[in-house]
Design a protein around this motif. Structure first.
Motif, PDB file in Angstrom:
ATOM      1  N   ASN A   1       3.918  14.021 -11.829  1.00  0.00           N
ATOM      2  CA  ASN A   1       4.907  15.092 -11.758  1.00  0.00           C
ATOM      3  C   ASN A   1       5.299  15.301 -10.295  1.00  0.00           C
ATOM      4  O   ASN A   1       4.721  16.126  -9.593  1.00  0.00           O
ATOM      5  N   MET A   2       6.291  14.531  -9.834  1.00  0.00           N
ATOM      6  CA  MET A   2       6.606  14.549  -8.405  1.00  0.00           C
ATOM      7  C   MET A   2       8.077  14.240  -8.183  1.00  0.00           C
ATOM      8  O   MET A   2       8.787  13.772  -9.088  1.00  0.00           O
ATOM      9  N   VAL A   3       8.552  14.512  -6.949  1.00  0.00           N
ATOM     10  CA  VAL A   3       9.882  14.100  -6.498  1.00  0.00           C
ATOM     11  C   VAL A   3       9.744  13.585  -5.069  1.00  0.00           C
ATOM     12  O   VAL A   3       8.793  13.914  -4.355  1.00  0.00           O
ATOM     13  N   TRP A   4      10.706  12.759  -4.676  1.00  0.00           N
ATOM     14  CA  TRP A   4      10.790  12.262  -3.307  1.00  0.00           C
ATOM     15  C   TRP A   4      11.947  12.942  -2.583  1.00  0.00           C
ATOM     16  O   TRP A   4      13.006  13.161  -3.171  1.00  0.00           O
ATOM     17  N   VAL A   5      11.750  13.225  -1.301  1.00  0.00           N
ATOM     18  CA  VAL A   5      12.844  13.546  -0.391  1.00  0.00           C
ATOM     19  C   VAL A   5      12.823  12.465   0.688  1.00  0.00           C
ATOM     20  O   VAL A   5      11.825  12.307   1.390  1.00  0.00           O
ATOM     21  N   VAL A   6      13.909  11.712   0.795  1.00  0.00           N
ATOM     22  CA  VAL A   6      13.958  10.533   1.656  1.00  0.00           C
ATOM     23  C   VAL A   6      14.881  10.792   2.837  1.00  0.00           C
ATOM     24  O   VAL A   6      16.006  11.292   2.669  1.00  0.00           O
ATOM     25  N   ASP A   7      14.411  10.439   4.021  1.00  0.00           N
ATOM     26  CA  ASP A   7      15.219  10.564   5.237  1.00  0.00           C
ATOM     27  C   ASP A   7      16.293   9.478   5.219  1.00  0.00           C
ATOM     28  O   ASP A   7      15.990   8.288   5.387  1.00  0.00           O
ATOM     29  N   GLY A   8      17.543   9.886   5.009  1.00  0.00           N
ATOM     30  CA  GLY A   8      18.629   8.929   4.889  1.00  0.00           C
ATOM     31  C   GLY A   8      19.243   8.492   6.202  1.00  0.00           C
ATOM     32  O   GLY A   8      20.195   7.706   6.194  1.00  0.00           O
ATOM     33  N   ILE A   9      18.729   8.962   7.325  1.00  0.00           N
ATOM     34  CA  ILE A   9      19.306   8.564   8.615  1.00  0.00           C
ATOM     35  C   ILE A   9      18.282   7.842   9.496  1.00  0.00           C
ATOM     36  O   ILE A   9      18.510   7.667  10.688  1.00  0.00           O
ATOM     37  N   ARG A  10      17.169   7.407   8.889  1.00  0.00           N
ATOM     38  CA  ARG A  10      16.176   6.653   9.670  1.00  0.00           C
ATOM     39  C   ARG A  10      16.771   5.331  10.138  1.00  0.00           C
ATOM     40  O   ARG A  10      16.619   4.936  11.296  1.00  0.00           O
ATOM     41  N   ARG A  11      17.453   4.633   9.232  1.00  0.00           N
ATOM     42  CA  ARG A  11      18.123   3.390   9.597  1.00  0.00           C
ATOM     43  C   ARG A  11      19.593   3.692   9.896  1.00  0.00           C
ATOM     44  O   ARG A  11      20.242   4.465   9.186  1.00  0.00           O
ATOM     45  N   ILE A  12      20.107   3.079  10.931  1.00  0.00           N
ATOM     46  CA  ILE A  12      21.432   3.412  11.428  1.00  0.00           C
ATOM     47  C   ILE A  12      22.505   3.200  10.373  1.00  0.00           C
ATOM     48  O   ILE A  12      23.446   3.998  10.254  1.00  0.00           O
ATOM     49  N   ARG A  13      22.391   2.157   9.574  1.00  0.00           N
ATOM     50  CA  ARG A  13      23.479   1.810   8.653  1.00  0.00           C
ATOM     51  C   ARG A  13      23.409   2.546   7.315  1.00  0.00           C
ATOM     52  O   ARG A  13      24.381   2.526   6.561  1.00  0.00           O
ATOM     53  N   ASP A  14      22.286   3.172   7.002  1.00  0.00           N
ATOM     54  CA  ASP A  14      22.134   3.743   5.661  1.00  0.00           C
ATOM     55  C   ASP A  14      23.161   4.827   5.357  1.00  0.00           C
ATOM     56  O   ASP A  14      23.754   4.855   4.281  1.00  0.00           O
ATOM     57  N   ARG A  15      23.377   5.715   6.305  1.00  0.00           N
ATOM     58  CA  ARG A  15      24.305   6.819   6.047  1.00  0.00           C
ATOM     59  C   ARG A  15      25.744   6.333   5.857  1.00  0.00           C
ATOM     60  O   ARG A  15      26.384   6.666   4.843  1.00  0.00           O
ATOM     61  N   PRO A  16      26.300   5.562   6.804  1.00  0.00           N
ATOM     62  CA  PRO A  16      27.688   5.111   6.603  1.00  0.00           C
ATOM     63  C   PRO A  16      27.861   4.237   5.369  1.00  0.00           C
ATOM     64  O   PRO A  16      28.883   4.326   4.689  1.00  0.00           O
ATOM     65  N   HIS A  17      26.874   3.406   5.055  1.00  0.00           N
ATOM     66  CA  HIS A  17      27.001   2.551   3.872  1.00  0.00           C
ATOM     67  C   HIS A  17      26.973   3.375   2.588  1.00  0.00           C
ATOM     68  O   HIS A  17      27.705   3.070   1.629  1.00  0.00           O
ATOM     69  N   PHE A  18      26.153   4.421   2.561  1.00  0.00           N
ATOM     70  CA  PHE A  18      26.099   5.273   1.368  1.00  0.00           C
ATOM     71  C   PHE A  18      27.447   5.942   1.131  1.00  0.00           C
ATOM     72  O   PHE A  18      27.992   5.915   0.020  1.00  0.00           O
TER      73      PHE A  18
ATOM     74  N   ARG B   1       5.145   2.698  -3.546  1.00  0.00           N
ATOM     75  CA  ARG B   1       5.941   3.743  -4.189  1.00  0.00           C
ATOM     76  C   ARG B   1       5.560   3.884  -5.660  1.00  0.00           C
ATOM     77  O   ARG B   1       5.361   4.993  -6.163  1.00  0.00           O
ATOM     78  N   ASP B   2       5.454   2.762  -6.351  1.00  0.00           N
ATOM     79  CA  ASP B   2       5.084   2.811  -7.762  1.00  0.00           C
ATOM     80  C   ASP B   2       3.688   3.398  -7.941  1.00  0.00           C
ATOM     81  O   ASP B   2       3.435   4.160  -8.886  1.00  0.00           O
ATOM     82  N   ALA B   3       2.768   3.052  -7.030  1.00  0.00           N
ATOM     83  CA  ALA B   3       1.400   3.567  -7.128  1.00  0.00           C
ATOM     84  C   ALA B   3       1.370   5.082  -6.934  1.00  0.00           C
ATOM     85  O   ALA B   3       0.654   5.797  -7.643  1.00  0.00           O
ATOM     86  N   ARG B   4       2.137   5.581  -5.991  1.00  0.00           N
ATOM     87  CA  ARG B   4       2.168   7.031  -5.755  1.00  0.00           C
ATOM     88  C   ARG B   4       2.781   7.760  -6.949  1.00  0.00           C
ATOM     89  O   ARG B   4       2.285   8.824  -7.358  1.00  0.00           O
ATOM     90  N   GLU B   5       3.839   7.209  -7.507  1.00  0.00           N
ATOM     91  CA  GLU B   5       4.472   7.853  -8.661  1.00  0.00           C
ATOM     92  C   GLU B   5       3.526   7.874  -9.858  1.00  0.00           C
ATOM     93  O   GLU B   5       3.482   8.856 -10.607  1.00  0.00           O
ATOM     94  N   ALA B   6       2.761   6.814 -10.045  1.00  0.00           N
ATOM     95  CA  ALA B   6       1.803   6.781 -11.145  1.00  0.00           C
ATOM     96  C   ALA B   6       0.643   7.733 -10.895  1.00  0.00           C
ATOM     97  O   ALA B   6       0.097   8.329 -11.835  1.00  0.00           O
TER      98      ALA B   6
END
Length: 270
Positions: A116-133, A107-112
């Motif tokens: 001039n970039m942004v990430w869009v991250v899939d927040g439902i790939r892992r089952i617990r990520d959405r409810p925990h957020f 991630r750090d290598a890609r940002e460097a």
């Protein structure tokens, strides 16, 4: 990859087709099955861009929010290193859509590399990520009302811990349909925007609509903001009413009395 070169032009995969990789120039073949998005692949298991990941429908749907000639743009460094950006806008902003797990070093290598970039991250790939957020969002701290800005503790959300130290904006996509247990509900599909390099103890988020995200990068239109009052009431954090103005002091009342007397005298004189 979505595009390959055939006689110098870019084409999407079609059954029985073959072409050439725009990065390395080697031959690629069309993969057009029933369970994965149609794509081009190198023969065997070779992949010339180590940052490339297998595409899902989620990737493809996001790419298709933008013109085809912005998609899969090759970026070359001064040293000759090449990588394929998911989307690059006319203003040179790279949008990377991340579904799979990503090591901090990459991630750090890609940002460097892209800067001039942004990430869009899939927040439902892992089952617990959405409810925990959204569980962490409930007791979140309201940082600002317009635009609505919330501070979350990273302790209860692995997703926030994974991306909290990113040096560029990160947008979490939790799908288009709200769930009953969500701490906040909005009438439109939204993304949760993580402010770059938020304090470790309080990650700063702002919700924006998906449509305004796409319009911002495609057309330069501003992000859509929200009515803060309804969202805060759902959290039990309705904004306090403004304090009433202080009563006039005796000195103020005396000053007003003399001002009225002077005005009345002036009117009688003329």
């Amino acid at each position: 990859m979505k595009f390959a070169e055939i006689q110098g032009e870019r084409f999407e995969a079609q059954p029985g087709s073959s072409g050439y990789c725009p990065v390395c120039g080697d031959s690629v073949i069309a993969k057009c099955g029933e369970h994965k998005a149609w794509h081009w692949a190198h023969r065997g298991v070779r992949n010339c861009d180590p940052w490339w990941e297998p595409e899902t429908e989620w990737h493809r749907n996001w790419k298709n929010c933008f013109p085809a000639h912005w998609q899969e743009i090759i970026r070359k460094s001064e040293g000759g290193e090449k990588h394929i950006a998911d989307v690059m806008t006319e203003r040179g902003v790279v949008l990377e859509f991340q579904h799979s797990a990503l090591r901090r070093e990459e991630r750090d290598a890609r940002e460097a590399y892209y800067k001039n970039m942004v990430w869009v991250v899939d927040g439902i790939r892992r089952i617990r990520d959405r409810p925990h957020f959204f569980k962490s969002l409930g007791p979140g701290k309201i940082v600002a009302a317009n635009p609505m800005t919330v501070g979350l503790s990273a302790k209860g959300s692995a997703l926030v811990r994974d991306w909290g130290s990113s040096s560029v904006p990160v947008f979490f996509d939790f799908g288009d349909v709200a769930q009953p247990e969500d701490a906040m509900h909005f009438a439109k599909p939204i993304l949760w925007a993580l402010k770059p390099q938020s304090p470790p103890e309080l990650a700063i988020f702002t919700p924006i609509t998906k449509t305004s995200f796409c319009a911002f990068f495609a057309e330069g239109r501003p992000y859509e903001t929200f009515d803060i009052s309804a969202a805060l009431q759902r959290l039990g954090l309705a904004p306090a009413s403004p304090p009433p103005p202080p009563p006039p002091s005796n000195r103020d009342a005396l000053r007003e009395h003399f001002a009225r007397a002077l005005n009345a005298r002036a009117r009688r004189r003329f």
